[in-house]
Design an enzyme around this catalytic site. Structure first.
Site, PDB file in Angstrom:
ATOM      1  N   MET A   1      -2.827   7.622  -1.044  1.00 53.85           N
ATOM      2  CA  MET A   1      -2.159   8.428  -2.066  1.00 53.85           C
ATOM      3  C   MET A   1      -2.968   8.388  -3.361  1.00 53.85           C
ATOM      4  O   MET A   1      -2.476   8.759  -4.427  1.00 53.85           O
ATOM      5  CB  MET A   1      -0.728   7.921  -2.300  1.00 53.85           C
ATOM      6  CG  MET A   1       0.128   8.051  -1.033  1.00 53.85           C
ATOM      7  SD  MET A   1       1.888   8.140  -1.352  1.00 53.85           S
ATOM      8  CE  MET A   1       2.198   6.575  -2.113  1.00 53.85           C
ATOM      9  N   GLY A   2      -4.210   7.929  -3.278  1.00 53.14           N
ATOM     10  CA  GLY A   2      -5.086   7.955  -4.445  1.00 53.14           C
ATOM     11  C   GLY A   2      -4.831   6.822  -5.419  1.00 53.14           C
ATOM     12  O   GLY A   2      -4.185   5.839  -5.099  1.00 53.14           O
TER      13      GLY A   2
ATOM     14  N   LEU B   1      -7.262   4.905  -6.619  1.00 53.33           N
ATOM     15  CA  LEU B   1      -7.940   3.933  -5.757  1.00 53.33           C
ATOM     16  C   LEU B   1      -8.178   2.590  -6.444  1.00 53.33           C
ATOM     17  O   LEU B   1      -8.445   2.525  -7.637  1.00 53.33           O
ATOM     18  CB  LEU B   1      -9.287   4.506  -5.309  1.00 53.33           C
ATOM     19  CG  LEU B   1      -9.245   5.837  -4.543  1.00 53.33           C
ATOM     20  CD1 LEU B   1     -10.660   6.250  -4.130  1.00 53.33           C
ATOM     21  CD2 LEU B   1      -8.333   5.750  -3.316  1.00 53.33           C
ATOM     22  N   HIS B   2      -8.062   1.542  -5.634  1.00 55.70           N
ATOM     23  CA  HIS B   2      -8.384   0.188  -6.080  1.00 55.70           C
ATOM     24  C   HIS B   2      -9.223  -0.482  -5.003  1.00 55.70           C
ATOM     25  O   HIS B   2      -9.532   0.139  -3.967  1.00 55.70           O
ATOM     26  CB  HIS B   2      -7.101  -0.594  -6.409  1.00 55.70           C
ATOM     27  CG  HIS B   2      -6.079  -0.586  -5.298  1.00 55.70           C
ATOM     28  ND1 HIS B   2      -6.298  -1.187  -4.081  1.00 55.70           N
ATOM     29  CD2 HIS B   2      -4.847  -0.023  -5.208  1.00 55.70           C
ATOM     30  CE1 HIS B   2      -5.251  -1.022  -3.299  1.00 55.70           C
ATOM     31  NE2 HIS B   2      -4.357  -0.303  -3.965  1.00 55.70           N
TER      32      HIS B   2
ATOM     33  N   GLY C   1      -8.552  -2.538  -2.739  1.00 54.89           N
ATOM     34  CA  GLY C   1      -7.949  -2.542  -1.400  1.00 54.89           C
ATOM     35  C   GLY C   1      -8.359  -1.279  -0.640  1.00 54.89           C
ATOM     36  O   GLY C   1      -8.811  -1.347   0.513  1.00 54.89           O
ATOM     37  N   HIS C   2      -8.225  -0.133  -1.299  1.00 46.98           N
ATOM     38  CA  HIS C   2      -8.643   1.128  -0.681  1.00 46.98           C
ATOM     39  C   HIS C   2     -10.153   1.091  -0.385  1.00 46.98           C
ATOM     40  O   HIS C   2     -10.594   1.536   0.678  1.00 46.98           O
ATOM     41  CB  HIS C   2      -8.378   2.309  -1.627  1.00 46.98           C
ATOM     42  CG  HIS C   2      -6.940   2.548  -1.962  1.00 46.98           C
ATOM     43  ND1 HIS C   2      -6.469   2.495  -3.250  1.00 46.98           N
ATOM     44  CD2 HIS C   2      -5.871   2.857  -1.192  1.00 46.98           C
ATOM     45  CE1 HIS C   2      -5.173   2.765  -3.270  1.00 46.98           C
ATOM     46  NE2 HIS C   2      -4.780   2.982  -2.024  1.00 46.98           N
TER      47      HIS C   2
ATOM     48  N   LYS D   1      -1.430  -4.628   4.158  1.00 49.87           N
ATOM     49  CA  LYS D   1      -0.543  -4.715   2.982  1.00 49.87           C
ATOM     50  C   LYS D   1       0.790  -4.027   3.302  1.00 49.87           C
ATOM     51  O   LYS D   1       1.850  -4.522   2.981  1.00 49.87           O
ATOM     52  CB  LYS D   1      -1.248  -4.045   1.809  1.00 49.87           C
ATOM     53  CG  LYS D   1      -0.375  -3.515   0.718  1.00 49.87           C
ATOM     54  CD  LYS D   1      -0.176  -4.563  -0.340  1.00 49.87           C
ATOM     55  CE  LYS D   1       0.833  -4.172  -1.392  1.00 49.87           C
ATOM     56  NZ  LYS D   1       0.990  -2.773  -1.654  1.00 49.87           N
TER      57      LYS D   1
ATOM     58  N   GLN E   1       4.431  -0.240   7.922  1.00 51.40           N
ATOM     59  CA  GLN E   1       3.841   1.097   8.060  1.00 51.40           C
ATOM     60  C   GLN E   1       2.790   1.121   9.174  1.00 51.40           C
ATOM     61  O   GLN E   1       2.757   2.040  10.007  1.00 51.40           O
ATOM     62  CB  GLN E   1       3.200   1.496   6.734  1.00 51.40           C
ATOM     63  CG  GLN E   1       2.339   2.744   6.813  1.00 51.40           C
ATOM     64  CD  GLN E   1       1.842   3.164   5.443  1.00 51.40           C
ATOM     65  OE1 GLN E   1       2.598   3.705   4.664  1.00 51.40           O
ATOM     66  NE2 GLN E   1       0.577   2.905   5.147  1.00 51.40           N
TER      67      GLN E   1
ATOM     68  N   ARG F   1       0.663   0.649  -7.675  1.00 51.74           N
ATOM     69  CA  ARG F   1       1.855   0.487  -8.513  1.00 51.74           C
ATOM     70  C   ARG F   1       1.743  -0.688  -9.487  1.00 51.74           C
ATOM     71  O   ARG F   1       2.574  -0.822 -10.375  1.00 51.74           O
ATOM     72  CB  ARG F   1       3.105   0.309  -7.627  1.00 51.74           C
ATOM     73  CG  ARG F   1       3.508   1.582  -6.906  1.00 51.74           C
ATOM     74  CD  ARG F   1       4.888   1.451  -6.264  1.00 51.74           C
ATOM     75  NE  ARG F   1       5.399   2.717  -5.811  1.00 51.74           N
ATOM     76  CZ  ARG F   1       5.352   3.165  -4.552  1.00 51.74           C
ATOM     77  NH1 ARG F   1       4.785   2.430  -3.610  1.00 51.74           N
ATOM     78  NH2 ARG F   1       5.854   4.335  -4.238  1.00 51.74           N
TER      79      ARG F   1
HETATM   80  P1  AMP Z   1      -1.593   3.916  -0.480  1.00 53.78           P
HETATM   81  O1  AMP Z   1      -2.539   4.720  -1.306  1.00 53.78           O
HETATM   82  O2  AMP Z   1      -0.862   2.870  -1.253  1.00 53.78           O
HETATM   83  O3  AMP Z   1      -0.710   4.772   0.381  1.00 53.78           O
HETATM   84  O4  AMP Z   1      -2.491   3.098   0.531  1.00 53.78           O
HETATM   85  C1  AMP Z   1      -3.424   3.708   1.361  1.00 53.78           C
HETATM   86  C2  AMP Z   1      -3.944   2.712   2.359  1.00 53.78           C
HETATM   87  O5  AMP Z   1      -4.539   1.610   1.687  1.00 53.78           O
HETATM   88  C3  AMP Z   1      -2.827   2.140   3.257  1.00 53.78           C
HETATM   89  O6  AMP Z   1      -3.330   1.980   4.581  1.00 53.78           O
HETATM   90  C4  AMP Z   1      -2.562   0.802   2.613  1.00 53.78           C
HETATM   91  O7  AMP Z   1      -2.042  -0.166   3.504  1.00 53.78           O
HETATM   92  C5  AMP Z   1      -3.957   0.410   2.157  1.00 53.78           C
HETATM   93  N1  AMP Z   1      -3.882  -0.580   1.084  1.00 53.78           N
HETATM   94  C6  AMP Z   1      -3.149  -0.487  -0.056  1.00 53.78           C
HETATM   95  N2  AMP Z   1      -3.268  -1.627  -0.779  1.00 53.78           N
HETATM   96  C7  AMP Z   1      -4.071  -2.451  -0.062  1.00 53.78           C
HETATM   97  C8  AMP Z   1      -4.570  -3.777  -0.257  1.00 53.78           C
HETATM   98  N3  AMP Z   1      -4.266  -4.486  -1.337  1.00 53.78           N
HETATM   99  N4  AMP Z   1      -5.378  -4.297   0.687  1.00 53.78           N
HETATM  100  C9  AMP Z   1      -5.707  -3.599   1.795  1.00 53.78           C
HETATM  101  N5  AMP Z   1      -5.261  -2.342   2.045  1.00 53.78           N
HETATM  102  C10 AMP Z   1      -4.459  -1.773   1.135  1.00 53.78           C
END
Ligand code: AMP
Length: 283
Positions: free
Chosen positions: A30-31, A33-34, A36-37, A149, A153, A187
Site C-alpha cells: 500500500m506504499g 515504503l519502509h 520492511g518493504h 509481519k 494475511q 502506520r
Molecule cells: P503494506 O504496505 O503494509 O500492505 O505491506 C506490504 C507488504 O509488506 C506485506 O506483505 C507486509 O506483510 C510487508 N511488510 C510490512 N511491514 C513489514 C515488516 N516490518 N517486515 C517485513 N515485511 C513487512
C-alpha cells in the site's frame, strides 16, 4: 523504471515479459515504503528477472471509521526508493481503475479469516483477498513476496492460492524491525514520541513470552495474562487481542508446542499495531 496505472497496459506488458521467458517477482504494497518493504523487494530482485511493485491503498480492506483517508501516501518518495531497490515496474492504479462502477465480485476465504484481525476488522480479509487475486490476474507473477509481519494475511493468501489453484509461488519473509525492536509499519508515523516509546511493549511482550517458554512455561493462558498485565502498564496501550495459536490453523492453543505463534494487536492511542512471532520451545 516504468510506472503503469492502467490494467490493460500492465497486462500487455506482463504478457511480453512472460513471452520473453522472464521470471516475474511481485511485491504488493500500500506504499509509503519502509525497510520492511525494501527487504521484500531485495529478495524479489534476487529471485526474478523482472521485479514488479504495486502501490495501491485498497479501499475494500478498510472498515468504516478506519484510516483509509488518512493512510500515508507519497508516490514520489516511493518511486525514488523503488528505483534504488531495482524495481522494474511500479503498478499504481487508481481506485476507479480497480473497482469501476458496477464492480460486484469478491473473494472470500472462510474460517481462518474469522479469528484474530478478522474478528476485530470484519470484511478486512475479504478486501485483501479480492485485491490480491485481482493483482495476481493483472501482474501474473511467477512468485509473490509477503511479510510475516501480517502473519494472518499471509496464511489467508496461502489458503486462497491453494484453494483457487492460482499459479503463483508465495514467499514469506521475516519481520523487519527498528533497532529497538518495533516492527516496521507505514502506520508508525502516526505515533507521537511518547506513543512510539509505548509501542515497544509489543516486541517486549514477544521477548517476554519467549523467555517464559525458554524457562519451561507451556501454559498459554498464564503467559497471556502476564503479557496483558505488562501492556496495561502503558497508559495509551489498549489490547485488541493477545493469542497463542497454531501457525497453520490459527486456532488458539492452551499448551505451547513447536507450532505455537504469539499474535498481538494493540492500539496505541489511535494507532492499531500488530506483531507476532514463534515461541519455539526446545522440546
Ligand atoms: P503494506 O504496505 O503494509 O500492505 O505491506 C506490504 C507488504 O509488506 C506485506 O506483505 C507486509 O506483510 C510487508 N511488510 C510490512 N511491514 C513489514 C515488516 N516490518 N517486515 C517485513 N515485511 C513487512
Amino acid at each position: 523504471m516504468q510506472t503503469i496505472t492502467s490494467i490493460a497496459e500492465m497486462q500487455q506488458r506482463m504478457l511480453e515479459a512472460r513471452s520473453a521467458g522472464q521470471t516475474v517477482a511481485f511485491v504488493p504494497t500500500m506504499g509509503f515504503l519502509h525497510q520492511g518493504h525494501l527487504s521484500l523487494l531485495e529478495e524479489g530482485r534476487q529471485r526474478g528477472d523482472l521485479l514488479v511493485l504495486s502501490i495501491f491503498v485498497n479501499p475494500t480492506q478498510f472498515g468504516q471509521g478506519e484510516d483509509f483517508e488518512d493512510y500515508p501516501r507519497d508516490l514520489r518518495r516511493d518511486s525514488e526508493l523503488a528505483q534504488g531497490a531495482g524495481v522494474d515496474i511500479i503498478f499504481a492504479p487508481t481506485a476507479g481503475e480497480m473497482y469501476p462502477k458496477g464492480y460486484a465480485c469478491y473473494v472470500d476465504v472462510e474460517e481462518i479469516t474469522e479469528v484474530l484481525c478478522g474478528a476485530s476488522r470484519p470484511g478486512h480479509f475479504r478486501g485483501v483477498t479480492t485485491v490480491v487475486c485481482k493483482l495476481f490476474n493483472i501482474v501474473q507473477p511467477h512468485l509473490a513476496l509477503f511479510g510475516n509481519k501480517d502473519f494472518q494475511q499471509l496464511a489467508v493468501i496461502r489458503r486462497m492460492v491453494l484453494d483457487l489453484d492460482l499459479p503463483v509461488e508465495i514467499v514469506g519473509m521475516p519481520i523487519f524491525r527498528e533497532a529497538d525492536g518495533l516492527a516496521m509499519s507505514s502506520r508508525n508515523v502516526y505515533l507521537s514520541r511518547d506513543q512510539r516509546r509505548q509501542a515497544l511493549v509489543l516486541s517486549k511482550s514477544l521477548a517476554k513470552a519467549r523467555r517464559l517458554v525458554a524457562e519451561g512455561d507451556r501454559d498459554a493462558e498464564q503467559i497471556i495474562a502476564l503479557l496483558a498485565k505488562m501492556i496495561a502498564e502503558e497508559p495509551d496501550a489498549h489490547i485488541d487481542y493477545i493469542q497463542i495459536c497454531h501457525q497453520h490453523s490459527l486456532q488458539q492453543q492452551s499448551l505451547i508446542d513447536t507450532d505455537s505463534v504469539l499474535l498481538l494487536a494493540v492500539r496505541v492511542g489511535n494507532t492499531r499495531l500488530i506483531d507476532n512471532g514463534f515461541l519455539r520451545p526446545e522440546s
